[in-house]
Design a protein around this motif. Structure first.
Motif, PDB file in Angstrom:
ATOM      1  N   ALA A   1       0.826  -1.201   0.000  1.00  0.00           N
ATOM      2  CA  ALA A   1       0.000   0.000   0.000  1.00  0.00           C
ATOM      3  C   ALA A   1       0.864   1.257   0.000  1.00  0.00           C
ATOM      4  CB  ALA A   1      -0.927  -0.013   1.214  1.00  0.00           C
ATOM      5  N   MET A   2       1.911   1.260   0.818  1.00  0.00           N
ATOM      6  CA  MET A   2       2.787   2.426   0.867  1.00  0.00           C
ATOM      7  C   MET A   2       3.586   2.575  -0.419  1.00  0.00           C
ATOM      8  SD  MET A   2       4.124   2.752   4.809  1.00  0.00           S
ATOM      9  CE  MET A   2       4.604   1.039   5.045  1.00  0.00           C
ATOM     10  N   GLN A   3       4.020   1.461  -0.999  1.00  0.00           N
ATOM     11  CA  GLN A   3       4.769   1.552  -2.256  1.00  0.00           C
ATOM     12  C   GLN A   3       3.897   2.097  -3.378  1.00  0.00           C
ATOM     13  OE1 GLN A   3       8.263  -1.857  -1.890  1.00  0.00           O
ATOM     14  NE2 GLN A   3       6.687  -2.051  -3.433  1.00  0.00           N
ATOM     15  N   LEU A   4       2.636   1.654  -3.453  1.00  0.00           N
ATOM     16  CA  LEU A   4       1.736   2.138  -4.491  1.00  0.00           C
ATOM     17  C   LEU A   4       1.324   3.579  -4.240  1.00  0.00           C
ATOM     18  CD1 LEU A   4      -0.553  -1.005  -4.922  1.00  0.00           C
ATOM     19  CD2 LEU A   4       1.233  -0.207  -6.473  1.00  0.00           C
ATOM     20  N   LEU A   5       1.123   3.920  -2.978  1.00  0.00           N
ATOM     21  CA  LEU A   5       0.665   5.259  -2.631  1.00  0.00           C
ATOM     22  C   LEU A   5       1.746   6.310  -2.846  1.00  0.00           C
ATOM     23  CD1 LEU A   5      -1.771   6.805  -1.314  1.00  0.00           C
ATOM     24  CD2 LEU A   5      -0.614   6.503   0.869  1.00  0.00           C
ATOM     25  N   VAL A   6       3.001   5.948  -2.552  1.00  0.00           N
ATOM     26  CA  VAL A   6       4.099   6.914  -2.607  1.00  0.00           C
ATOM     27  C   VAL A   6       5.131   6.555  -3.672  1.00  0.00           C
ATOM     28  CG1 VAL A   6       5.998   7.945  -1.298  1.00  0.00           C
ATOM     29  CG2 VAL A   6       3.812   7.522  -0.188  1.00  0.00           C
ATOM     30  N   GLY A   7       5.504   5.272  -3.749  1.00  0.00           N
ATOM     31  CA  GLY A   7       6.588   4.874  -4.641  1.00  0.00           C
ATOM     32  C   GLY A   7       6.314   5.112  -6.105  1.00  0.00           C
ATOM     33  N   VAL A   8       5.111   4.753  -6.574  1.00  0.00           N
ATOM     34  CA  VAL A   8       4.792   4.919  -7.992  1.00  0.00           C
ATOM     35  C   VAL A   8       4.776   6.397  -8.406  1.00  0.00           C
ATOM     36  CG1 VAL A   8       3.036   4.549  -9.760  1.00  0.00           C
ATOM     37  CG2 VAL A   8       3.573   2.721  -8.145  1.00  0.00           C
ATOM     38  N   PRO A   9       4.086   7.282  -7.665  1.00  0.00           N
ATOM     39  CA  PRO A   9       4.144   8.707  -8.032  1.00  0.00           C
ATOM     40  C   PRO A   9       5.567   9.263  -7.982  1.00  0.00           C
ATOM     41  CG  PRO A   9       2.321   8.313  -6.524  1.00  0.00           C
ATOM     42  CD  PRO A   9       3.123   7.055  -6.558  1.00  0.00           C
ATOM     43  N   LEU A  10       6.367   8.833  -7.007  1.00  0.00           N
ATOM     44  CA  LEU A  10       7.747   9.308  -6.934  1.00  0.00           C
ATOM     45  C   LEU A  10       8.541   8.885  -8.165  1.00  0.00           C
ATOM     46  CD1 LEU A  10       8.862   8.781  -3.222  1.00  0.00           C
ATOM     47  CD2 LEU A  10       8.495  10.941  -4.406  1.00  0.00           C
ATOM     48  N   GLU A  11       8.344   7.649  -8.604  1.00  0.00           N
ATOM     49  CA  GLU A  11       9.080   7.162  -9.775  1.00  0.00           C
ATOM     50  C   GLU A  11       8.661   7.912 -11.028  1.00  0.00           C
ATOM     51  OE1 GLU A  11      10.069   2.953 -12.082  1.00  0.00           O
ATOM     52  OE2 GLU A  11       8.960   2.975 -10.183  1.00  0.00           O
ATOM     53  N   MET A  12       7.401   8.274 -11.128  1.00  0.00           N
ATOM     54  CA  MET A  12       6.916   9.015 -12.292  1.00  0.00           C
ATOM     55  C   MET A  12       7.527  10.406 -12.358  1.00  0.00           C
ATOM     56  SD  MET A  12       2.891   7.904 -12.146  1.00  0.00           S
ATOM     57  CE  MET A  12       2.431   8.992 -13.494  1.00  0.00           C
ATOM     58  N   VAL A  13       7.800  10.995 -11.195  1.00  0.00           N
ATOM     59  CA  VAL A  13       8.334  12.359 -11.147  1.00  0.00           C
ATOM     60  C   VAL A  13       9.855  12.370 -11.189  1.00  0.00           C
ATOM     61  CG1 VAL A  13       8.505  14.454  -9.741  1.00  0.00           C
ATOM     62  CG2 VAL A  13       6.328  13.219  -9.908  1.00  0.00           C
TER      63      VAL A  13
ATOM     64  N   MET B   1       4.486  22.782  -4.897  1.00  0.00           N
ATOM     65  CA  MET B   1       3.738  21.610  -5.332  1.00  0.00           C
ATOM     66  C   MET B   1       2.279  21.978  -5.545  1.00  0.00           C
ATOM     67  SD  MET B   1       5.354  18.543  -3.032  1.00  0.00           S
ATOM     68  CE  MET B   1       4.584  17.303  -4.083  1.00  0.00           C
ATOM     69  N   LYS B   2       1.756  21.634  -6.710  1.00  0.00           N
ATOM     70  CA  LYS B   2       0.391  22.001  -7.069  1.00  0.00           C
ATOM     71  C   LYS B   2      -0.586  20.840  -6.972  1.00  0.00           C
ATOM     72  CE  LYS B   2       2.049  25.617 -10.185  1.00  0.00           C
ATOM     73  NZ  LYS B   2       2.035  26.168 -11.572  1.00  0.00           N
ATOM     74  N   CYS B   3      -0.131  19.707  -6.491  1.00  0.00           N
ATOM     75  CA  CYS B   3      -1.003  18.536  -6.356  1.00  0.00           C
ATOM     76  C   CYS B   3      -2.060  18.815  -5.294  1.00  0.00           C
ATOM     77  CB  CYS B   3      -0.188  17.298  -5.984  1.00  0.00           C
ATOM     78  SG  CYS B   3      -1.224  15.838  -5.684  1.00  0.00           S
ATOM     79  N   GLN B   4      -3.343  18.717  -5.681  1.00  0.00           N
ATOM     80  CA  GLN B   4      -4.418  19.046  -4.745  1.00  0.00           C
ATOM     81  C   GLN B   4      -4.627  17.973  -3.683  1.00  0.00           C
ATOM     82  OE1 GLN B   4      -8.257  19.090  -6.712  1.00  0.00           O
ATOM     83  NE2 GLN B   4      -7.544  17.687  -8.319  1.00  0.00           N
ATOM     84  N   PHE B   5      -4.033  16.799  -3.897  1.00  0.00           N
ATOM     85  CA  PHE B   5      -4.198  15.711  -2.940  1.00  0.00           C
ATOM     86  C   PHE B   5      -2.961  15.493  -2.086  1.00  0.00           C
ATOM     87  CE2 PHE B   5      -6.937  14.539  -6.593  1.00  0.00           C
ATOM     88  CZ  PHE B   5      -8.162  14.608  -5.945  1.00  0.00           C
ATOM     89  N   LYS B   6      -2.030  16.456  -2.061  1.00  0.00           N
ATOM     90  CA  LYS B   6      -0.765  16.248  -1.360  1.00  0.00           C
ATOM     91  C   LYS B   6      -0.989  16.060   0.147  1.00  0.00           C
ATOM     92  CE  LYS B   6       0.144  21.253  -1.319  1.00  0.00           C
ATOM     93  NZ  LYS B   6       1.061  22.311  -1.783  1.00  0.00           N
ATOM     94  N   LEU B   7      -1.921  16.806   0.741  1.00  0.00           N
ATOM     95  CA  LEU B   7      -2.169  16.672   2.176  1.00  0.00           C
ATOM     96  C   LEU B   7      -2.792  15.320   2.483  1.00  0.00           C
ATOM     97  CD1 LEU B   7      -2.037  18.036   4.910  1.00  0.00           C
ATOM     98  CD2 LEU B   7      -4.310  19.005   4.492  1.00  0.00           C
ATOM     99  N   PHE B   8      -3.744  14.898   1.652  1.00  0.00           N
ATOM    100  CA  PHE B   8      -4.382  13.595   1.857  1.00  0.00           C
ATOM    101  C   PHE B   8      -3.377  12.469   1.703  1.00  0.00           C
ATOM    102  CE2 PHE B   8      -6.386   9.868  -0.132  1.00  0.00           C
ATOM    103  CZ  PHE B   8      -7.266   9.496   0.874  1.00  0.00           C
ATOM    104  N   ARG B   9      -2.504  12.570   0.703  1.00  0.00           N
ATOM    105  CA  ARG B   9      -1.519  11.523   0.459  1.00  0.00           C
ATOM    106  C   ARG B   9      -0.525  11.436   1.613  1.00  0.00           C
ATOM    107  NH1 ARG B   9       0.876  11.854  -5.422  1.00  0.00           N
ATOM    108  NH2 ARG B   9       2.685  12.762  -4.412  1.00  0.00           N
ATOM    109  N   MET B  10      -0.127  12.594   2.134  1.00  0.00           N
ATOM    110  CA  MET B  10       0.764  12.601   3.292  1.00  0.00           C
ATOM    111  C   MET B  10       0.090  11.952   4.494  1.00  0.00           C
ATOM    112  SD  MET B  10       2.692  16.302   3.305  1.00  0.00           S
ATOM    113  CE  MET B  10       3.517  15.900   4.837  1.00  0.00           C
ATOM    114  N   ALA B  11      -1.177  12.291   4.724  1.00  0.00           N
ATOM    115  CA  ALA B  11      -1.895  11.734   5.870  1.00  0.00           C
ATOM    116  C   ALA B  11      -2.032  10.216   5.746  1.00  0.00           C
ATOM    117  CB  ALA B  11      -3.276  12.380   5.982  1.00  0.00           C
TER     118      ALA B  11
END
Length: 231
Positions: free
Chosen positions: A59-71, A126-136
C-alpha cells in the motif's frame, strides 16, 4: 508477491507466516547466524511475516513509490530504496544483534520519509491538490505497519530461543530517507548547498556501511553475543 505466494502455499499459512517453524529456513531472510552470507542483507525484502505485512508495504509503495518514480525517475527511486534496504539490515545487526529481519520496510520507509520531507521543503511549489491527503494516508500506513512490527517483535517466538523479526529496519529506512533521500530527490528549487549536502550524505552513508561490515565481522565475537540457534 510471487515469493509470498510461494511460501504461503509451501507453509500452508497466509497470516503470521513467521510463526511457521520452516519460515526462517529459507535462504532469503537475514539471520544473525547467517550474516556471512552477504546476499541476505538485501534478499530479506522478499520475505514477509504475513499477508498483513505484505499488504501494508504494498500500500505504501503504491501510494508513494509509484508517483515518486513518475516524477523523479526509476534510477533515483531505486537508489533510495536499495540504500534503505541495506541500512535496515545493518541497523538491526548493530542494534538488535540477535534478531532476524524480513520484509521490505527498510526500502519502503526510506521512500516514504524522503517523500514527506521533500513535500514539506517544497510545499509552496507543489500544485497537487491531494498532497495533504496523500501525506496523511502515508503517515497512517507507516504508523500501523510500525506498530505491527513492534508488537510482532515481542510476541512469543515460534522458534525459541530465536526471537521474532526485528522492527529496527524501519528506523534505518527512515534515517536514509530523511538524509540521503532528501538530496537524491529533485527539488523544485535547486541550490548550490544541496549538491554539497548530497556528497556529505553519500560519504556518511558509505562510512556507515563500512562500519556495519566491520561490526558484523568483529563485534559479535568481541562482545560474545549469544545468538539463537540457526534455523
Amino acid at each position: 508477491m510471487v515469493v509470498f505466494v510461494y511460501y504461503g502455499l509451501l507453509l500452508d499459512r497466509w497470516v503470521l507466516q513467521v510463526s511457521s517453524p520452516s519460515f526462517l529456513k529459507s535462504p532469503l531472510p537475514y539471520h544473525p547466524q547467517r550474516r556471512a552470507q552477504a546476499w541476505r542483507y538485501l534478499s530479506y525484502i522478499f520475505m514477509h511475516a504475513g499477508i498483513e505485512h505484505l499488504g501494508l508495504n504494498m500500500a505504501m509503495q503504491l501510494l508513494v513509490g509509484v508517483p515518486l518514480e513518475m516524477v523523479h525517475g526509476a534510477a533515483r527511486i531505486g537508489l533510495i530504496y536499495v540504500c534503505g534496504v541495506l541500512a535496515g539490515s545493518l541497523v538491526v545487526s548493530v542494534i538488535d544483534m540477535a534478531a532476524p529481519v524480513v520484509g521490505s520496510s527498510g526500502g519502503v520507509y526510506a521512500l516514504v520519509s524522503a517523500h514527506l520531507a521533500n513535500v514539506v521543503m517544497n510545499w509552496s511549489g507543489m500544485k497537487c491538490q491531494f498532497k495533504l491527503f496523500r501525506m496523511a494516508m502515508a503517515l497512517v500506513c507507516m504508523s500501523v505497519e510500525f506498530g505491527r512490527a513492534v508488537w510482532l517483535r515481542f510476541y512469543p517466538p515460534a522458534m525459541p530461543p530465536c526471537p521474532n523479526p526485528s522492527f529496527c529496519a524501519h528506523l534505518g529506512g527512515v534515517v536514509v530517507g530523511l538524509t540521503l533521500g532528501v538530496v537524491v530527490l529533485q527539488n523544485y528549487e535547486q541550490r548550490l548547498h544541496e549538491q554539497f549536502l548530497f556528497w556529505i550524505f553519500i560519504s556518511v552513508y558509505g562510512l556507515f556501511v563500512l562500519f556495519g561490515i566491520f561490526w558484523n565481522v568483529f563485534a559479535y565475537s568481541l562482545l560474545d553475543v549469544k545468538l539463537p540457534t540457526a534455523p
